[in-house]
Write a protein that holds these residues in place. Structure first.
Motif, PDB file in Angstrom:
ATOM      1  N   TYR A  76       0.814  -1.227   0.000  1.00  0.00           N
ATOM      2  CA  TYR A  76       0.000   0.000   0.000  1.00  0.00           C
ATOM      3  C   TYR A  76       0.847   1.276   0.000  1.00  0.00           C
ATOM      4  O   TYR A  76       0.299   2.372  -0.037  1.00  0.00           O
ATOM      5  N   ARG A  77       2.163   1.099   0.053  1.00  0.00           N
ATOM      6  CA  ARG A  77       3.101   2.229   0.046  1.00  0.00           C
ATOM      7  C   ARG A  77       2.746   3.236   1.141  1.00  0.00           C
ATOM      8  O   ARG A  77       2.529   4.422   0.887  1.00  0.00           O
ATOM      9  N   ILE A  78       2.687   2.721   2.349  1.00  0.00           N
ATOM     10  CA  ILE A  78       2.291   3.536   3.495  1.00  0.00           C
ATOM     11  C   ILE A  78       3.366   3.460   4.584  1.00  0.00           C
ATOM     12  O   ILE A  78       4.119   2.486   4.664  1.00  0.00           O
ATOM     13  N   PRO A  79       3.452   4.486   5.428  1.00  0.00           N
ATOM     14  CA  PRO A  79       4.465   4.513   6.489  1.00  0.00           C
ATOM     15  C   PRO A  79       4.105   3.586   7.645  1.00  0.00           C
ATOM     16  O   PRO A  79       2.938   3.234   7.850  1.00  0.00           O
ATOM     17  N   VAL A  80       5.133   3.201   8.388  1.00  0.00           N
ATOM     18  CA  VAL A  80       4.984   2.360   9.576  1.00  0.00           C
ATOM     19  C   VAL A  80       5.315   3.215  10.790  1.00  0.00           C
ATOM     20  O   VAL A  80       6.452   3.667  10.952  1.00  0.00           O
ATOM     21  N   MET A  81       4.328   3.424  11.644  1.00  0.00           N
ATOM     22  CA  MET A  81       4.486   4.283  12.807  1.00  0.00           C
ATOM     23  C   MET A  81       4.815   3.414  14.028  1.00  0.00           C
ATOM     24  O   MET A  81       4.096   2.462  14.329  1.00  0.00           O
ATOM     25  N   MET A  82       5.920   3.758  14.729  1.00  0.00           N
ATOM     26  CA  MET A  82       6.330   2.968  15.894  1.00  0.00           C
ATOM     27  C   MET A  82       7.133   3.838  16.846  1.00  0.00           C
ATOM     28  O   MET A  82       7.887   4.720  16.413  1.00  0.00           O
ATOM     29  N   HIS A  83       7.016   3.588  18.139  1.00  0.00           N
ATOM     30  CA  HIS A  83       7.847   4.302  19.097  1.00  0.00           C
ATOM     31  C   HIS A  83       9.295   3.838  18.930  1.00  0.00           C
ATOM     32  O   HIS A  83       9.567   2.635  18.873  1.00  0.00           O
ATOM     33  N   PRO A  84      10.242   4.767  18.862  1.00  0.00           N
ATOM     34  CA  PRO A  84      11.632   4.390  18.569  1.00  0.00           C
ATOM     35  C   PRO A  84      12.284   3.523  19.630  1.00  0.00           C
ATOM     36  O   PRO A  84      13.270   2.832  19.339  1.00  0.00           O
ATOM     37  N   ALA A  85      11.773   3.528  20.860  1.00  0.00           N
ATOM     38  CA  ALA A  85      12.369   2.703  21.907  1.00  0.00           C
ATOM     39  C   ALA A  85      12.233   1.212  21.621  1.00  0.00           C
ATOM     40  O   ALA A  85      12.922   0.395  22.243  1.00  0.00           O
ATOM     41  N   ASP A  86      11.375   0.843  20.670  1.00  0.00           N
ATOM     42  CA  ASP A  86      11.208  -0.580  20.352  1.00  0.00           C
ATOM     43  C   ASP A  86      12.111  -1.062  19.225  1.00  0.00           C
ATOM     44  O   ASP A  86      11.979  -2.213  18.786  1.00  0.00           O
ATOM     45  N   LYS A  87      13.053  -0.233  18.802  1.00  0.00           N
ATOM     46  CA  LYS A  87      14.004  -0.701  17.786  1.00  0.00           C
ATOM     47  C   LYS A  87      14.780  -1.904  18.310  1.00  0.00           C
ATOM     48  O   LYS A  87      15.086  -2.838  17.554  1.00  0.00           O
ATOM     49  N   VAL A  88      15.105  -1.916  19.609  1.00  0.00           N
ATOM     50  CA  VAL A  88      15.830  -3.050  20.184  1.00  0.00           C
ATOM     51  C   VAL A  88      15.016  -4.330  20.065  1.00  0.00           C
ATOM     52  O   VAL A  88      15.583  -5.426  19.911  1.00  0.00           O
ATOM     53  N   ILE A  89      13.705  -4.219  20.096  1.00  0.00           N
ATOM     54  CA  ILE A  89      12.852  -5.398  19.933  1.00  0.00           C
ATOM     55  C   ILE A  89      12.930  -5.898  18.497  1.00  0.00           C
ATOM     56  O   ILE A  89      13.102  -7.108  18.260  1.00  0.00           O
ATOM     57  N   LEU A  90      12.804  -4.993  17.524  1.00  0.00           N
ATOM     58  CA  LEU A  90      12.923  -5.399  16.124  1.00  0.00           C
ATOM     59  C   LEU A  90      14.260  -6.072  15.854  1.00  0.00           C
ATOM     60  O   LEU A  90      14.341  -7.078  15.136  1.00  0.00           O
ATOM     61  N   ASP A  91      15.317  -5.525  16.438  1.00  0.00           N
ATOM     62  CA  ASP A  91      16.660  -6.059  16.207  1.00  0.00           C
ATOM     63  C   ASP A  91      16.818  -7.476  16.741  1.00  0.00           C
ATOM     64  O   ASP A  91      17.715  -8.212  16.307  1.00  0.00           O
ATOM     65  N   ASN A  92      15.967  -7.868  17.678  1.00  0.00           N
ATOM     66  CA  ASN A  92      16.093  -9.190  18.294  1.00  0.00           C
ATOM     67  C   ASN A  92      14.928 -10.125  17.982  1.00  0.00           C
ATOM     68  O   ASN A  92      14.878 -11.238  18.504  1.00  0.00           O
ATOM     69  N   ASP A  93      14.018  -9.687  17.124  1.00  0.00           N
ATOM     70  CA  ASP A  93      12.834 -10.491  16.833  1.00  0.00           C
ATOM     71  C   ASP A  93      13.162 -11.838  16.204  1.00  0.00           C
ATOM     72  O   ASP A  93      12.490 -12.838  16.481  1.00  0.00           O
ATOM     73  N   ALA A  94      14.176 -11.887  15.353  1.00  0.00           N
ATOM     74  CA  ALA A  94      14.508 -13.157  14.699  1.00  0.00           C
ATOM     75  C   ALA A  94      14.891 -14.211  15.720  1.00  0.00           C
ATOM     76  O   ALA A  94      14.423 -15.359  15.660  1.00  0.00           O
ATOM     77  N   ALA A  95      15.717 -13.831  16.676  1.00  0.00           N
ATOM     78  CA  ALA A  95      16.157 -14.779  17.698  1.00  0.00           C
ATOM     79  C   ALA A  95      15.002 -15.199  18.591  1.00  0.00           C
ATOM     80  O   ALA A  95      14.886 -16.378  18.971  1.00  0.00           O
ATOM     81  N   ILE A  96      14.131 -14.251  18.928  1.00  0.00           N
ATOM     82  CA  ILE A  96      13.004 -14.570  19.800  1.00  0.00           C
ATOM     83  C   ILE A  96      12.026 -15.508  19.084  1.00  0.00           C
ATOM     84  O   ILE A  96      11.544 -16.492  19.660  1.00  0.00           O
ATOM     85  N   ALA A  97      11.727 -15.217  17.799  1.00  0.00           N
ATOM     86  CA  ALA A  97      10.810 -16.069  17.040  1.00  0.00           C
ATOM     87  C   ALA A  97      11.359 -17.488  16.919  1.00  0.00           C
ATOM     88  O   ALA A  97      10.605 -18.465  16.974  1.00  0.00           O
ATOM     89  N   ALA A  98      12.673 -17.603  16.764  1.00  0.00           N
ATOM     90  CA  ALA A  98      13.292 -18.915  16.607  1.00  0.00           C
ATOM     91  C   ALA A  98      13.085 -19.789  17.841  1.00  0.00           C
ATOM     92  O   ALA A  98      12.973 -21.012  17.729  1.00  0.00           O
ATOM     93  N   THR A  99      13.004 -19.170  19.011  1.00  0.00           N
ATOM     94  CA  THR A  99      12.800 -19.956  20.230  1.00  0.00           C
ATOM     95  C   THR A  99      11.431 -20.625  20.241  1.00  0.00           C
ATOM     96  O   THR A  99      11.215 -21.588  20.981  1.00  0.00           O
ATOM     97  N   PHE A 100      10.508 -20.139  19.411  1.00  0.00           N
ATOM     98  CA  PHE A 100       9.175 -20.736  19.293  1.00  0.00           C
ATOM     99  C   PHE A 100       9.046 -21.580  18.027  1.00  0.00           C
ATOM    100  O   PHE A 100       7.948 -22.022  17.684  1.00  0.00           O
TER     101      PHE A 100
END
Length: 236
Positions: A76-100
């Protein structure tokens, strides 16, 4: 009047909300679809309602809430709005998802920073960002005062609160945010959480065992309905 449908996506039954008003403009909140069938259910509804998505809003960055973000934002070529403090979560999502035993979400997308008190607008609708860290460092809720609705993400659930025993969780911050910023909202404000059934503020502050004691029940506040909200695949 704001119309809302919630989809239950991925193995965690994450609630993605599609919200739109009479203008036809829409916001997509937490598109966590995991496969093509789930994605198509969202896209088909957008097409059926002849909607124009204007933004994706993330209540937080956990993997189960972002699986579909990159695809959806590109489509849809639209922006993604997010609080910047959660960048650390995005950076670690792959590892967290892998545990499941789940695949890594595609986090190759840019985010537009949002902050406490900011008003996000689409069509005739305005959602206020309420910063409620604790489940994650950048967790937010979205409050539509005119439409009497709160998208609470994983901050507040029906009869429960978000987990804080995960990495970067903070119980004290979560409770402080809920009590100081959410429980003072009108009792009939509808609560649409990131998982599970819908609720309302009056019920949560008088029945949620994690928030007791707060105040005495007000029968008028407990008399509510969910007009304008459709839950895809379940009952409200």
């Amino acid at each position: 009047m704001l119309k809302i449908i919630t989809f239950q996506f991925n193995p965690f039954q994450e609630c993605c909300s599609l919200a739109w008003d009479g203008s036809g403009e829409a916001a997509i909140i937490d598109p966590g679809f995991y496969d093509a069938e789930e994605a198509e259910s969202l896209y088909e509804r957008i097409s059926q309602e002849d909607l124009t998505p204007k933004m994706i809003i993330l209540t937080h960055g956990h993997f189960d809430h972002i699986f579909g973000v990159r695809e959806c934002a590109a489509k849809y070529r639209i922006p993604v709005m997010m609080h910047p403090a959660d960048k650390v979560i995005l950076d670690n999502d792959a590892a967290i998802a892998a545990t499941f035993g789940l695949r890594a979400p595609d986090v190759d997308f840019q985010t537009v920073p949002i902050e406490d008190g900011q008003k996000l607008k689409f069509g005739e609708t305005e959602l206020e960002v309420i910063f409620t860290p604790g489940h994650t460092p950048g967790g937010v809720c979205l409050y539509g005062a005119a439409d009497n609705v709160l998208f609470s993400g994983d901050t507040l659930f029906a009869g429960a609160i978000g987990r804080t025993d995960n990495a970067w969780g903070d119980y004290d911050s979560l409770i402080k945010g809920i009590m100081e910023k959410l429980m003072g909202l009108p009792g009939d404000v509808r609560v649409i959480p990131g998982h599970g059934p819908h609720s309302n503020i009056g019920w949560e502050r008088t029945h949620n065992p994690f928030l007791q004691p707060f105040n005495e029940p007000d029968p008028d506040e407990l008399d509510w309905d969910a007009d304008g909200i459709e839950l895809h695949g379940g009952d409200i």
